[in-house]
Design an enzyme around this catalytic site. Structure first.
Site, PDB file in Angstrom:
ATOM      1  N   HIS A  81       0.850  -1.188   0.000  1.00 56.39           N
ATOM      2  CA  HIS A  81       0.000   0.000   0.000  1.00 56.39           C
ATOM      3  C   HIS A  81       0.892   1.247   0.000  1.00 56.39           C
ATOM      4  O   HIS A  81       1.734   1.427   0.872  1.00 56.39           O
ATOM      5  CB  HIS A  81      -0.852  -0.077   1.268  1.00 56.39           C
ATOM      6  CG  HIS A  81      -1.910   0.950   1.384  1.00 56.39           C
ATOM      7  ND1 HIS A  81      -1.708   2.151   2.011  1.00 56.39           N
ATOM      8  CD2 HIS A  81      -3.202   0.959   0.965  1.00 56.39           C
ATOM      9  CE1 HIS A  81      -2.835   2.855   1.988  1.00 56.39           C
ATOM     10  NE2 HIS A  81      -3.760   2.151   1.355  1.00 56.39           N
TER      11      HIS A  81
ATOM     12  N   CYS B  11      -3.262  10.799  -1.741  1.00 58.53           N
ATOM     13  CA  CYS B  11      -2.535  10.686  -0.466  1.00 58.53           C
ATOM     14  C   CYS B  11      -1.114  10.160  -0.668  1.00 58.53           C
ATOM     15  O   CYS B  11      -0.206  10.529   0.069  1.00 58.53           O
ATOM     16  CB  CYS B  11      -3.244   9.721   0.469  1.00 58.53           C
ATOM     17  SG  CYS B  11      -4.682  10.420   1.292  1.00 58.53           S
TER      18      CYS B  11
ATOM     19  N   CYS C 271      -9.650   9.952   3.127  1.00 59.00           N
ATOM     20  CA  CYS C 271      -8.293  10.317   3.520  1.00 59.00           C
ATOM     21  C   CYS C 271      -7.726  11.440   2.664  1.00 59.00           C
ATOM     22  O   CYS C 271      -6.983  12.293   3.140  1.00 59.00           O
ATOM     23  CB  CYS C 271      -7.377   9.093   3.441  1.00 59.00           C
ATOM     24  SG  CYS C 271      -7.525   8.184   1.902  1.00 59.00           S
TER      25      CYS C 271
ATOM     26  N   GLU D 128      -4.039  -0.709  -3.646  1.00 60.62           N
ATOM     27  CA  GLU D 128      -3.761   0.725  -3.555  1.00 60.62           C
ATOM     28  C   GLU D 128      -2.252   0.954  -3.506  1.00 60.62           C
ATOM     29  O   GLU D 128      -1.766   1.772  -2.734  1.00 60.62           O
ATOM     30  CB  GLU D 128      -4.416   1.341  -2.321  1.00 60.62           C
ATOM     31  CG  GLU D 128      -5.923   1.168  -2.285  1.00 60.62           C
ATOM     32  CD  GLU D 128      -6.604   2.074  -1.255  1.00 60.62           C
ATOM     33  OE1 GLU D 128      -7.551   2.755  -1.653  1.00 60.62           O
ATOM     34  OE2 GLU D 128      -6.166   2.112  -0.094  1.00 60.62           O
TER      35      GLU D 128
END
Lengths: 633, 633
Positions: free
Chosen positions: A256, A326, A392, A308
């Site tokens: 991730h 992010c 997020c 991700e």
């Protein structure tokens, strides 16, 4: 070789941003994004969750991520207060913080999900449930709020929570030898150590980083304790959260992407705090793997939606790029830390790539809608949204933009660094000497920069001016004396050591022709393609500017420099004021491809006019196709 | 709609090949390849294996493939006898056949490996051990030898073996419900049915084809019978041998490429013999999948070394292409069968692509060394060899070349087809009427073809002349009257129906400019690249002609027709007489790529002279790099 940082970033509270690029973004962030995000936190139940009034018969249980969303909002809002006092926002923050404080349990524990939804189950699933991650974001929020307002209201709450965490986790008997499935608390604890001076927080951060990936795996132990078979872990491998081997042994970025960035940031922080060369070497190895093999041209990282995150080296599909906002923000955080060690421009280059492209693409021009995913090509079906269940990204981009001024300068005992060219002022402290650097520039639209130095008296120090990686030719004058030999410096900086006099003027001209950028041929997805770039800005074609042409049928002319084929034009009216590129290309596929496997390549293309706009600004007008990588032929 | 074939191929015994392209290859095949291959069979122990004198204490046990190598050699040698009587070769064949006959077991069984190395284990591992595959090649050899010589010596042996196989396999109680892991026997049994008239052989072929992939899987059953867990199958999936689902349900080409070609050939044969539209539909579906998504420009198929076969659609790497010679030969076999149903030129186009490129690349100009693997690019480390432990390819290319004349014409009740333009003569039977077609042409080097018809009397029939898929413009005259409207026919053939008079002359001019060929953009490995083609011949660059330039640094000029950039020149002295292409390109004056991920694409190229030679002829001179797909820019 010492590993502590030679550079100290100049905090954004000592930097004024007065340009046409970032200043409007900071303002939109403050006036549109931060209020809109608060409203979404409020209307989605994230604020009310702190009242601890949810009961199992109610709908909409507080989710395991929610605390972090509010925390990142508090952090971003606090940053805006630092540069722009706002009593209303101040009161709004006090109100939210009071709720948080009231929610804290007698032993210091603080998590809206576990207190209300799964009481009695706290710390039983560190692997999946983001408990320490939420704590980390709350700590960052508390530090930011304290720095912005001087109020200890949230800071004291989070110190108590950090103390509770410190009592709970560690290698000592009676403590849980765990660490979080989603890194974040590690870097937060280093920040908490800095504002409180409390060394325990630093030690705890180091424990979390070093325990990660040790055997037997804590995630195995806690899964068995929950009565689960660890082999059934949904993500299949602890590489998903960089916990498959100890961090010092990691040489490949895995899993991730956001988690990886937060972990590496903490590793860089700890390397600096503790002089730990092993941790820094690991960061450098991981940087090579990431930035030389796995990073999109936009600074996006993590190609795959399935995790991700990361896949294999040189796997950089464009239309299916995940490239979470992010993750690009995290890339900036990490590289900002790495840059401070030696002032190596390669880190600033990565920051610049992400800052001007793949991070700010995450937010619309009006500041009210967001990309979670940032592909480099679209058939026209990808658009920003006002909010996400997993929210997020919106507050993450908000905190980055609010703090953008903090990336521009660094200072040292005898040194002043200018990393980025942004009109405005930096108030540095070079040893004992206050040095004001005033920048006049239209960067990123123009490469001319005029820097004026202001001190109380003449002084000798080294001024380090960054020559961006995209720049192939530049000129430099000090008080109108041209610098003779303008080589491209290997470390990315021109170093000028002299006695400076108040009012000294440095003029830098970074030549900024339109460039075709090509990717390493190991990236199969972009072979035979180029992207348009000018200065730090990566361009794209959008349907709205290009007569609804099929964008992947467009072929730009090879064999001729891009600067001869594409002409920049400043359009103050467009997308907040941008330079667009006008040029011509060919439209191939006179016949569209059918199912044939081979065909005679007809050499004549239908000439078409093309207009490219900055990638970050796409999807702010009529929806349609978008494409960064263009065929060249 | 009837599915039986409208066309009947004119056997090569009624065709004379007298050109400069195939005739020398047929001669080299006869005088060099066939003798050399016999010597290799002899010296490697493959001939002596039939003496059944091997004992467990001896080295070099007869391998499970060996019988098929000798069989294919007998088949190829028999073909050469048909067009070129040779008493020495005849005697050599008789000698080998006598050994084979003596090796036959009382019950008809015949396999040098199982008789000697694993007695008692026959028919226990159809999945891996090629027993029926070897039988199939022996049957094809027997049919060929009988047709060439009229001798039943080998045919009778193989009928007895086929009878044994027929008694052994089938759905009836007491028989094994198995089929071979490597297809081949199916098409061989159809041939055996044709020369013997024995319908049982056709039924057995149909049984093998239809039983394939039925559940429960026979390969599972026999593995368990051997005490093995079927889950441990080394190739992981029965798709490797096209036995994962019944053949009628297959829509994707899978697994080992040669196996697939032999299976599909048998399916096409059975569709014709039995009027089975389902089998023909399956062939058509599989053809689309293969020829529109998985075929190299050279007619090579099967990109992957790991399974000697297929991967995913549009996966066509050039340097790592496997493209086994046998697979391209098999592609010719299958498409020749498919062509006969309706006379659709798309099948002839695939045959031509393979015949002039990816099959004959498999043998050196001197006929004595062979490629097993036919990549489309080489760093200079890929060379032909005199023989292989797994020696399937050398005799396979030999039997194809020996029978090349059989692909040129087809005949029907009222029709004569000319599929390929090869100087020489075809003696057709159009209904009751003998029709001689005499071709004068320098094809494939020139597109002018002069055809003269010779019959005993005027006669009305349709003459079908193929317009190859690569041809975009042609002219046609019948007795000097130009045909008015030379459209490109959708089915690939010009159909001329008239009363023909002995001595009628048809002149066809297929314009043959140099072409840039591009692949469907779904083929990521060739994006931004073109190949040079002229007529059916695919070209490549070799270091020896190009001043040792780094071939992947060469960029041919886009935006201009290939025919303006490359000039053909006939070089009678070179590589047996070829047309080479002279042209200019640019050498990307680029720095070689280091580990950087992105860089500014420099646009200026250093002009260089280029010479391209036919792909099939590469690696016949000084070793060096080779490349088919060139960058275009």
């Amino acid at each position: 070789m010492p590993v502590t940082r030679r550079l100290t970033p100049v905090p954004f509270t000592r930097v004024t941003v007065e340009d046409d690029f970032w200043a409007p973004r900071i303002e939109t962030n403050r006036t549109a994004t931060i209020p809109a995000e608060y409203m979404m936190c409020e209307s989605s139940g994230r604020i009310a969750a702190w009242d601890l009034t949810w009961s199992p018969s109610d709908p909409n249980p507080p989710h395991i991520f929610w605390d972090s969303d509010v925390a990142k909002w508090i952090e971003a809002a606090s940053y805006t207060l630092m540069t722009h006092p706002d009593s209303q926002l101040d009161a709004l923050l006090d109100n939210a913080i009071a709720k948080i404080a009231r929610a804290q349990q007698p032993d210091g524990y603080l998590n809206t999900h576990y207190i209300q939804v799964e009481p009695g189950k706290r710390w039983t699933n560190l692997r999946d449930c983001h408990e320490l991650y939420c704590a980390g974001h709350l700590i960052e929020a508390a530090v930011a709020h304290y720095q912005a307002t001087g109020k200890r209201t949230l800071l004291d709450v989070l110190c108590r929570y950090a103390d509770h965490i410190d009592r709970t986790f560690g290698r000592e008997p009676g403590k849980l030898p765990g660490y979080c499935g989603h890194e974040e608390i590690e870097l937060a604890l280093v920040r908490l150590f800095h504002v409180t001076g409390e060394r325990r927080y630093l030690d705890l951060a180091r424990y979390f980083v070093d325990e990660r990936g040790q055997q037997p795996y804590y995630f195995d132990l806690e899964a068995r304790a929950r009565g689960e078979d660890p082999a059934n872990f949904w993500a299949k491998t602890y590489a998903y959260m960089q916990a498959h081997i100890p961090v010092r042994k990691q040489a490949e970025v895995t899993g991730h992407a956001v988690r990886a960035m937060y972990l590496y940031s903490a590793m860089a922080d700890l390397a600096n705090e503790t002089g730990d060369t092993q941790l820094l070497s690991a960061c450098e190895r991981l940087w090579d793997d990431l930035c030389l093999k796995r990073m999109y041209l936009t600074g996006g990282i993590g190609p795959s939606a399935s995790n991700e995150g990361f896949t294999t080296p040189y796997d950089l599909p464009d239309e299916t790029a995940y490239a979470e906002t992010c993750a690009a923000v995290g890339l900036v955080f990490w590289n900002h830390r790495m840059l401070q060690f030696e002032g190596n421009g390669k880190y600033a280059d990565v920051m610049e790539r992400a800052l001007y492209n793949g991070t700010i693409s995450g937010v619309s021009m009006d500041g009210r809608s967001f990309f979670y995913v940032n592909p480099l090509a679209s058939k026209g079906n990808h658009h920003r949204k006002g909010w996400f269940d997993c929210a997020c990204c919106p507050p993450n981009i908000a905190r980055m933009i609010a703090g953008i001024g903090g990336y521009i300068y660094s200072e040292g005992e005898h040194d002043a660094w200018v990393h980025f060219y942004v009109q405005g002022e930096g108030r540095l402290q070079v040893g004992d000497l206050p040095v004001r650097i005033c920048q006049v520039t239209r960067y990123p639209w123009d490469g001319e920069v005029r820097l004026t130095l202001d001190m109380t008296a003449p002084a000798t120090f080294r001024l380090h001016l960054r020559i961006p990686g995209w720049c192939q030719q530049y000129q430099l004058w000090v008080n109108d004396f041209p610098m003779a030999d303008c080589q491209i410096p290997a470390d990315g900086y021109v170093h000028i050591s002299r006695q400076w006099v108040p009012g000294d003027v440095i003029r830098l001209n970074l030549e900024m022709p339109v460039q075709y950028v090509e990717a390493n041929p190991s990236v199969s997805q972009t072979l035979g393609r180029v992207a348009l770039q000018r200065g730090p800005i990566v361009y794209c074609l959008e349907s709205v500017d290009n007569e609804q042409l099929p964008l992947d049928g467009i072929i730009v002319r090879g064999g001729v420099p891009a600067s001869e084929m594409f002409m920049p034009e400043y359009r103050p009216d467009l997308l907040g004021g941008v330079i667009v590129l006008h040029g011509t290309g060919g439209l191939a596929g006179e016949q569209p491809w059918g199912n044939e496997l081979y065909r005679n390549k007809t050499a004549q293309y239908k000439p078409v006019r093309l207009t490219a706009v900055p990638y970050y600004a796409w999807d702010n007008r009529a929806p349609g196709e978008m494409r960064v990588w263009l065929r060249i032929g």
